[in-house]
Design a protein around this motif. Structure first.
Motif, PDB file in Angstrom:
ATOM      1  N   GLY A 295      33.779  52.416  42.170  1.00  0.00           N
ATOM      2  CA  GLY A 295      33.013  51.382  41.489  1.00  0.00           C
ATOM      3  C   GLY A 295      33.879  50.296  40.875  1.00  0.00           C
ATOM      4  N   ALA A 296      33.200  49.384  40.159  1.00  0.00           N
ATOM      5  CA  ALA A 296      33.878  48.227  39.577  1.00  0.00           C
ATOM      6  C   ALA A 296      34.866  48.622  38.484  1.00  0.00           C
ATOM      7  N   GLN A 297      34.674  49.815  37.871  1.00  0.00           N
ATOM      8  CA  GLN A 297      35.537  50.202  36.752  1.00  0.00           C
ATOM      9  C   GLN A 297      36.991  50.367  37.179  1.00  0.00           C
ATOM     10  N   VAL A 298      37.233  50.716  38.453  1.00  0.00           N
ATOM     11  CA  VAL A 298      38.633  50.858  38.886  1.00  0.00           C
ATOM     12  C   VAL A 298      39.264  49.497  39.135  1.00  0.00           C
ATOM     13  N   ASP A 299      38.438  48.488  39.419  1.00  0.00           N
ATOM     14  CA  ASP A 299      38.977  47.121  39.490  1.00  0.00           C
ATOM     15  C   ASP A 299      39.393  46.651  38.097  1.00  0.00           C
ATOM     16  N   VAL A 300      38.574  46.993  37.097  1.00  0.00           N
ATOM     17  CA  VAL A 300      38.928  46.664  35.711  1.00  0.00           C
ATOM     18  C   VAL A 300      40.219  47.374  35.334  1.00  0.00           C
ATOM     19  N   LEU A 301      40.361  48.633  35.757  1.00  0.00           N
ATOM     20  CA  LEU A 301      41.591  49.377  35.504  1.00  0.00           C
ATOM     21  C   LEU A 301      42.781  48.665  36.129  1.00  0.00           C
ATOM     22  N   ALA A 302      42.622  48.230  37.384  1.00  0.00           N
ATOM     23  CA  ALA A 302      43.726  47.553  38.087  1.00  0.00           C
ATOM     24  C   ALA A 302      44.137  46.286  37.359  1.00  0.00           C
ATOM     25  N   ARG A 303      43.159  45.507  36.915  1.00  0.00           N
ATOM     26  CA  ARG A 303      43.481  44.253  36.211  1.00  0.00           C
ATOM     27  C   ARG A 303      44.149  44.549  34.875  1.00  0.00           C
ATOM     28  N   SER A 304      43.714  45.598  34.203  1.00  0.00           N
ATOM     29  CA  SER A 304      44.324  45.992  32.927  1.00  0.00           C
ATOM     30  C   SER A 304      45.761  46.449  33.142  1.00  0.00           C
ATOM     31  N   ALA A 305      45.964  47.249  34.191  1.00  0.00           N
ATOM     32  CA  ALA A 305      47.311  47.732  34.498  1.00  0.00           C
ATOM     33  C   ALA A 305      48.226  46.567  34.896  1.00  0.00           C
ATOM     34  N   PHE A 306      47.658  45.589  35.587  1.00  0.00           N
ATOM     35  CA  PHE A 306      48.460  44.431  36.005  1.00  0.00           C
ATOM     36  C   PHE A 306      48.978  43.664  34.788  1.00  0.00           C
ATOM     37  N   GLU A 307      48.153  43.579  33.734  1.00  0.00           N
ATOM     38  CA  GLU A 307      48.605  42.901  32.521  1.00  0.00           C
ATOM     39  C   GLU A 307      49.762  43.666  31.887  1.00  0.00           C
ATOM     40  N   ARG A 308      49.729  44.989  31.964  1.00  0.00           N
ATOM     41  CA  ARG A 308      50.853  45.780  31.446  1.00  0.00           C
ATOM     42  C   ARG A 308      52.075  45.638  32.349  1.00  0.00           C
ATOM     43  N   TYR A 309      51.855  45.398  33.628  1.00  0.00           N
ATOM     44  CA  TYR A 309      52.944  45.110  34.559  1.00  0.00           C
ATOM     45  C   TYR A 309      53.599  43.788  34.185  1.00  0.00           C
ATOM     46  N   ARG A 310      52.783  42.795  33.852  1.00  0.00           N
ATOM     47  CA  ARG A 310      53.320  41.504  33.413  1.00  0.00           C
ATOM     48  C   ARG A 310      54.128  41.690  32.128  1.00  0.00           C
TER      49      ARG A 310
ATOM     50  N   VAL B 105      47.483  47.902  43.384  1.00  0.00           N
ATOM     51  CA  VAL B 105      47.558  48.248  41.963  1.00  0.00           C
ATOM     52  C   VAL B 105      46.419  49.196  41.588  1.00  0.00           C
ATOM     53  N   ARG B 106      45.254  48.992  42.181  1.00  0.00           N
ATOM     54  CA  ARG B 106      44.116  49.869  41.911  1.00  0.00           C
ATOM     55  C   ARG B 106      44.444  51.304  42.333  1.00  0.00           C
ATOM     56  N   LEU B 107      45.004  51.475  43.511  1.00  0.00           N
ATOM     57  CA  LEU B 107      45.362  52.801  44.000  1.00  0.00           C
ATOM     58  C   LEU B 107      46.446  53.425  43.131  1.00  0.00           C
ATOM     59  N   PHE B 108      47.456  52.629  42.789  1.00  0.00           N
ATOM     60  CA  PHE B 108      48.574  53.114  41.982  1.00  0.00           C
ATOM     61  C   PHE B 108      48.091  53.556  40.603  1.00  0.00           C
ATOM     62  N   ALA B 109      47.272  52.697  39.967  1.00  0.00           N
ATOM     63  CA  ALA B 109      46.795  52.996  38.614  1.00  0.00           C
ATOM     64  C   ALA B 109      45.839  54.184  38.620  1.00  0.00           C
ATOM     65  N   THR B 110      44.991  54.271  39.638  1.00  0.00           N
ATOM     66  CA  THR B 110      44.048  55.394  39.724  1.00  0.00           C
ATOM     67  C   THR B 110      44.795  56.714  39.857  1.00  0.00           C
TER      68      THR B 110
END
Length: 572
Positions: free
Chosen positions: A171-186, A232-237
Motif C-alpha cells: 500500500g501507500a504507507q510503504v511509499d511514505v516510508l521510502a520518502r521518510s527514509a530518503f530524508e534520513r539518507y539526505r 529505497v522502498r524495498l531497502f527500508a521495508t
C-alpha cells in the motif's frame, strides 16, 4: 487422565444402560450433556445436566430421569455420593482415593492436559501483521502475545498450527516510508531532512538513512523520485522487517511464515481469487445503496465491481474493484485468504486490531465463499492497551514519533511479565498496563502470584533433596484444602479444551491464578497445622506430602508454557 471426561463417559454409559432397560427412548442426542464443577463446591466435586438436557426429547420429567440416573452413577466405585438437586441437576462427590490417583496421573503423564481434540487439523493463525513502517509499539504487543499464546494453546490441544505474519508492503504507507527514509539518507549526506507533514519523523529511520548512504553514497541525491523510490522502498521495508523480527524475538515470538502483500500484485493471484468467486456467480457490476446517516459530501452513486458477500452472511455486498479499474483494499485480502484456502488449512484465524471491526463479516464471507463453507474462519479483535506510569496515562502518537515501543516495555519489565499481563483480560476488553503494579510482589499481581507458587514448590523440592527425601508419585491427601487443590488440578484438561475451542488463551491465565490461589491457601494453612506441611520430620511422610505440590508445578509449568512465560524457580 481427564477426570471430567472420564466421569462424563460414566454418565453416557449409564444413560445407555437406561435406554437398554426401557427407562429412556433410543436415539437421544447427548452432545450437550456436560460434566463440570458445581457452582458451589459445597454441593460436591462434579455436576451433570444430563436429566435437564434429555427431559424434553425423552418426553419425561427431568427429576424422573435424574432419580434413575443417580442409582447408576452411585454404583461406580469412583462415586461416593450422587444426588439430585433442584428440578433435575445431579451433584456427585468422588471417593477420596480418586484424588490421589489424579495426582499420580499428573506426575506420570508425559504432558498432563494435552488433548487430541484438534485431531491434527491444520490451522493458520495470522497475527501482528503490523505495517512495516517502524518499530512495533505497545498496541502491537497485545496482539502479538494473544496470537502467539493462542497458537501454542491450539498446538497443546492437538492442532497442526502455522504462525503467520502478513507483511502489508503493497500500500501507500510503504511509499511514505521510502520518502521518510530518503530524508534520513539526505541527512546522512550532510543535508537537512525535510520531514514534511505526513512523513514518519521518528529517529528510528536515522540508521536506515546511514545504511542507504553506505550503499549508494551520494548517487541518489540529485535523482528524481521515480528513479530511487522503488529501491529505497524495498531497502527500508526490509530494514523495518528486520527490526520487527528482532522486536518479536525479544518478546519470545517467532513466526513460521511471512507472507508479502506485494506478492499478490502483478502475479495473477488477485485475478485468480476474484475469478474463483466469479465462477460461483458471486461477482457482479452494480451500484451500492448510499451509506446510512448523513451522506459524505463527495458521495455519488457509481457502478462498481461487487462481491455478493451477503450470500455468505455479510450485511452488504462489498466493492472489490473501483470504477477506474483499480483494486480496492479488500481485493488483495480476498486473494491472501484464497491462498490460505489453497494451502489446505482447515481453519483460519485472523488477529486484528479493534479498528478492523468492520472487516469481520466481509472476511468471513470471503473465506466461506472461497471454500464452499468448508474452511472455518474466526476473527479476533484486540482492544487497546492503556499504559500507566507513576499514576499517569502515557500518550502516544506514531506520526509525531512519540510512542512507547514493544522493546521499551520488554526492557523495563521483561518479556515474561509483559506476556502474562497482556493475557489477564479477554482480547475484546480494554487493558490497563500499569508499570508499577505489574512489578508488585502481591496477590493483586497475577503474574507474581503464579510465579511465586511455582518458586515455592521448587524451594520445597530443593530442601527435600537436601534432607534426603525420596520422591514418589503416591499422594496422601486428607485435608479439605488438599482435596480442593487436587480438584483444581483435575480441571486443567477441561480448561485447556474450553479455551482452545473458544480461542480464548486468557482462560489459561485465569486458571493459573486460581490454581496458585488454592496452592497458597494450602501453604498458609500449613502454618497453623504442621501436619499439612510438605516437609515432615518423617521422610516417608514428606515424600507423600510433596507429590501434590509437584503436580501443581507440572500444571503451572505447562500453563505458563502455553502463555510463553518461563516458570520461576526462585523469586528475586
Amino acid at each position: 487422565m481427564n477426570l471430567f471426561a472420564d466421569i462424563r463417559s460414566l454418565v453416557l454409559t449409564s444413560l445407555e444402560a437406561m435406554v437398554a432397560e426401557g427407562l429412556l427412548p433410543a436415539g437421544l442426542e447427548t452432545a450437550n450433556v456436560a460434566v463440570e464443577p458445581p457452582r458451589d463446591a459445597l454441593h460436591g466435586d462434579m455436576a451433570t445436566n444430563a436429566a435437564m438436557v434429555l427431559a424434553k426429547p425423552a418426553g419425561k420429567k427431568p427429576r424422573d430421569i435424574a432419580d434413575a440416573l443417580v442409582v447408576k452413577l452411585a454404583a461406580d466405585p469412583r462415586v461416593a455420593v450422587a444426588e439430585v438437586a433442584g428440578p433435575g441437576f445431579i451433584n456427585m462427590r468422588l471417593e477420596g482415593d480418586v484424588w490421589g490417583a489424579l495426582v499420580q496421573a499428573v506426575l506420570k503423564a508425559d504432558s498432563f492436559g494435552t488433548s487430541t481434540m484438534g485431531g491434527g487439523k491444520k490451522v493458520n493463525v495470522e497475527y501482528v501483521s503490523a505495517n512495516p513502517t517502524g518499530p512495533m509499539h505497545v498496541g502491537h504487543t497485545r496482539g502479538a502475545v494473544f496470537g502467539d499464546a493462542l497458537a501454542s494453546l491450539l498446538d497443546f490441544a492437538g492442532y497442526d498450527v502455522t504462525r503467520e505474519y502478513y507483511i502489508n508492503d503493497g500500500g501507500a504507507q510503504v511509499d511514505v516510508l521510502a520518502r521518510s527514509a530518503f530524508e534520513r539518507y539526505r541527512e546522512a549526506n550532510g543535508l537537512s531532512p525535510e520531514l514534511a507533514e505526513g512523513l514518519y519523523p521518528g529517529d528510528y529511520l536515522v540508521p536506515v538513512g546511514e545504511a542507504l548512504k553506505e550503499k549508494y553514497g551520494d548517487s541518489l541525491l540529485d535523482q528524481p523520485e521515480e528513479v530511487w523510490l522503488q529501491d529505497v522502498r524495498l531497502f527500508a521495508t526490509e530494514a523495518m522487517m528486520d527490526m520487527i523480527r528482532a522486536d518479536l524475538k525479544s518478546l519470545g515470538v517467532e513466526m513460521d511464515s511471512f507472507f508479502s502483500e506485494k506478492s499478490l500484485y502483478d502475479t495473477g493471484l488477485i485475478e485468480a481469487a476474484i475469478g474463483e468467486l466469479k465462477d460461483k456467480g458471486l461477482i457482479y457490476r452494480g451500484t451500492l445503496e448510499p451509506p446510512k446517516g448523513k451522506l459524505p459530501e463527495d458521495w455519488e452513486p457509481r457502478e462498481q465491481t461487487l462481491f455478493r458477500s451477503t450470500a455468505h452472511g455479510d450485511d452488504v455486498d462489498r466493492p472489490i474493484q473501483k470504477s477506474d479499474g483499480a483494486w480496492t483494499y479488500f481485493a488483495p485480502d480476498i486473494a491472501y485468504h484464497y491462498n490460505k484456502v489453497k494451502r489446505g488449512f482447515d481453519e483460519i484465524i485472523d488477529i486484528f486490531g479493534a479498528d478492523h471491526g468492520g472487516y469481520v463479516k466481509r472476511m468471513k464471507a470471503a473465506v466461506s465463499a472461497l471454500s464452499d463453507g468448508k474452511v472455518a474462519c474466526d476473527i479476533k479483535l484486540i482492544q487497546l492497551v492503556k499504559l500507566i506510569k507513576d499514576g499517569q496515562e502515557m500518550k502516544m502518537s506514531k506520526r509525531a514519533g512519540t510512542f512507547v515501543t514493544l522493546r521499551d516495555v520488554v526492557e523495563e519489565v521483561g518479556a515474561d511479565v509483559t506476556r502474562f499481563v497482556m493475557l489477564t483480560r479477554k482480547n475484546d476488553a480494554p487493558l490497563d498496563f500499569d508499570f508499577d503494579k505489574v512489578m508488585e510482589q502481591s496477590k493483586d499481581n497475577p503474574v507474581f502470584y503464579v510465579q511465586y507458587a511455582h518458586a515455592r514448590v521448587q524451594s520445597v523440592l530443593r530442601k527435600a533433596h537436601d534432607a534426603g527425601v525420596t520422591l514418589t508419585d503416591v499422594a496422601n491427601l486428607t485435608d479439605d484444602a488438599e482435596i480442593t487443590l487436587a480438584r483444581k488440578l483435575a480441571d486443567w484438561p477441561r480448561q485447556v479444551e474450553i479455551a482452545a475451542k473458544g480461542h480464548e488463551p486468557h482462560r489459561i491465565a485465569f486458571y493459573l491464578y486460581e490454581l496458585a490461589s488454592d496452592f497458597h491457601a494450602l501453604w498458609n494453612k500449613g502454618n497453623d497445622k504442621p501436619q499439612l506441611r510438605f516437609l515432615q520430620d518423617d521422610l516417608a511422610a514428606s515424600s507423600a506430602k510433596i507429590a501434590l505440590p509437584r503436580a501443581v508445578a507440572v500444571v503451572i509449568s505447562a500453563g505458563l508454557g502455553i502463555l510463553g512465560v518461563t516458570p520461576a524457580n526462585e523469586m528475586r
